[in-house]
Design an enzyme around this catalytic site. Sequence first.
Site, PDB file in Angstrom:
ATOM      1  N   GLU A  45       0.791  -1.059   0.025  1.00 27.93           N
ATOM      2  CA  GLU A  45       0.000  -0.101  -0.083  1.00 27.93           C
ATOM      3  C   GLU A  45       0.943   1.327  -0.044  1.00 27.93           C
ATOM      4  O   GLU A  45       2.037   1.247   0.767  1.00 27.93           O
ATOM      5  CB  GLU A  45      -0.954  -0.082   1.234  1.00 27.93           C
ATOM      6  CG  GLU A  45      -1.805   1.417   1.368  1.00 27.93           C
ATOM      7  CD  GLU A  45      -2.477   1.098   2.706  1.00 27.93           C
ATOM      8  OE1 GLU A  45      -3.320   1.841   2.924  1.00 27.93           O
ATOM      9  OE2 GLU A  45      -2.331   0.240   3.362  1.00 27.93           O
ATOM     10  N   LYS A 113      -9.101   3.087  -2.529  1.00 28.76           N
ATOM     11  CA  LYS A 113      -9.463   2.141  -1.201  1.00 28.76           C
ATOM     12  C   LYS A 113     -10.675   2.666  -0.534  1.00 28.76           C
ATOM     13  O   LYS A 113     -11.075   3.742  -0.547  1.00 28.76           O
ATOM     14  CB  LYS A 113      -8.444   2.435  -0.185  1.00 28.76           C
ATOM     15  CG  LYS A 113      -8.482   1.888   1.401  1.00 28.76           C
ATOM     16  CD  LYS A 113      -7.123   1.933   2.115  1.00 28.76           C
ATOM     17  CE  LYS A 113      -7.091   1.285   3.481  1.00 28.76           C
ATOM     18  NZ  LYS A 113      -6.098   1.848   4.164  1.00 28.76           N
ATOM     19  N   CYS A 149      -5.638  -3.086   2.079  1.00 19.93           N
ATOM     20  CA  CYS A 149      -5.351  -3.320   3.650  1.00 19.93           C
ATOM     21  C   CYS A 149      -7.000  -3.307   4.272  1.00 19.93           C
ATOM     22  O   CYS A 149      -7.351  -4.294   4.463  1.00 19.93           O
ATOM     23  CB  CYS A 149      -4.403  -2.162   3.982  1.00 19.93           C
ATOM     24  SG  CYS A 149      -3.905  -2.423   5.722  1.00 19.93           S
TER      25      CYS A 149
END
Length: 543
Positions: A45, A113, A149
Amino acid sequence: MQDLTLVMAQLDPLVGDIPGNAERAIEAVREARLEHKADVVVFPELFLTGYPPEDLLFRESMETRLEAARARMAHKVAKDVMVVIGYPGHRASGYHNLAGVLYNGEWLGEYAKQALPNYQVFDERRYFMPGSEPLIIEHGGARLGILICEDLWDGAPVRQCRDAGADVLVALNASPFHQNKPAERLTLFAERAREAQRPVVYVNQIGGQDELVFDGGSLVVDAAGELRIRAPHWQVGLMPVRFVNDAGRWTPEAGEIEALPGTEENLYCALVTGLRDYVNKSGFQGVVLGLSGGIDSALSLAIAVDALGPERVQAVMMPYHYTAQISRDDAAEQARLLGVRYESLPIAGMVEAANATLAESFAGAPQDTTEENLQSRCRGVLLMAISNKKGLMVLTTGNKSEMAVGYATLYGDMVGGYNALKDVYKTWVYRLARWRNTQEPAIPERVINRPPSAELAPDQQDSDSLPGYDTLDAILERYIERDMSAEAIIAAGFASEDVYKVVKLVDRSEYKRRQAPVGVRVTARGFGRDRRYPIVNGWQPGE
């Protein structure tokens, strides 16, 4: 039968070094193609900026630098390899935490994200807008669903990705370490894989960044939640995984599964990694620390030597009238064992000169901790002078138990640039010291077995001022990490006198902790990013 080789690039980026991180990625893809015949290479990330970039994200030149890095990658990355890599970016829908997909010189798509963590050490909502759409990329016949994540922890983006047709879930991560975190991750990812009935690829970064440390441990679980591959913890490297298509279902083949390090080893590696990267990434030549003959400085010295090598570590004994001969002997013995530069600089002359200068000002006042603190502050002056002259960072040695209750001297033993033990309770200091000695002799046994003392007054012991460390640490863990009230801790079986004394000391010492050096976070709640209390406040624990 179709097959696909995906390589997990478990690497250590440098925050802010966008050109350098891009070059690291280019070289990693070249190596993955050459060594593993990679079809896909996945990076962690926000790899191009490093994680966490914090308010660097507000810099006007951020987007320009990222565009240049991405253009260079498009030009230089090996052909016929798909790359999935993290970076931030301004887009029409806002500023996002992105995963971009590069193939044969073209950026084919981006995923924003969706689950932005805003708890503990995370504050991504300060910077980013959440995405809303899945991204499925087909390569070699496999449909890869991209996640970042917290999307895995949240779960909703996982289900969305599955429903959009993903065969394999691929997650880019910057997941910081704390004790028990590796086991927590594996349990969660196995659950997500079973829910989605899809394999999960988890790619984590590694290395230290200020108070955070990342442990790697990238892994793959199959659709049944069984662990198929796990990369080593605390090591950079490229870990390949081969997927095969059997009757329309993509399945990861079994590969190398690195065993989880033991509890003490894992924690020790975190401390070593955090210190090593802080010193090296900051450009210091090495470290200097005061070696008192006590266990905290002894463990700190062992960590420093393991992180940097003995040639980059200097230890200084600074004895005063109350320094026992056993402390002097044990400090010298440990320095010999570890092969570091060592010298003894007595402070009696400095302390006496300071007392003489202050004699008129202090006339009529009884001796108290003021005179004890002068000893510590004289030591701080010497260490900072060595630091200035030799370009060595001062490593402080206080543990979390002491930092919690303010059992430390501002501008004395708190002077320095970094504290490897800042988030390590005293009881764990003993456990780590004993574990380190099982690897090879590093800390004299007498240092571990002696009652702890600051040696600032005759026959002084820590137990004169504090509850025993077993009791103290149990109270602190409940108060700091679980946010239990004093009353709840008492109800759990602790003496009210001890509990009220400890919580008052913790609350009263916030001003000291704000001035303490940074140190690696290894518990679920350290002093720093994820525990923010006002210095001035009228809150009082009940009695």
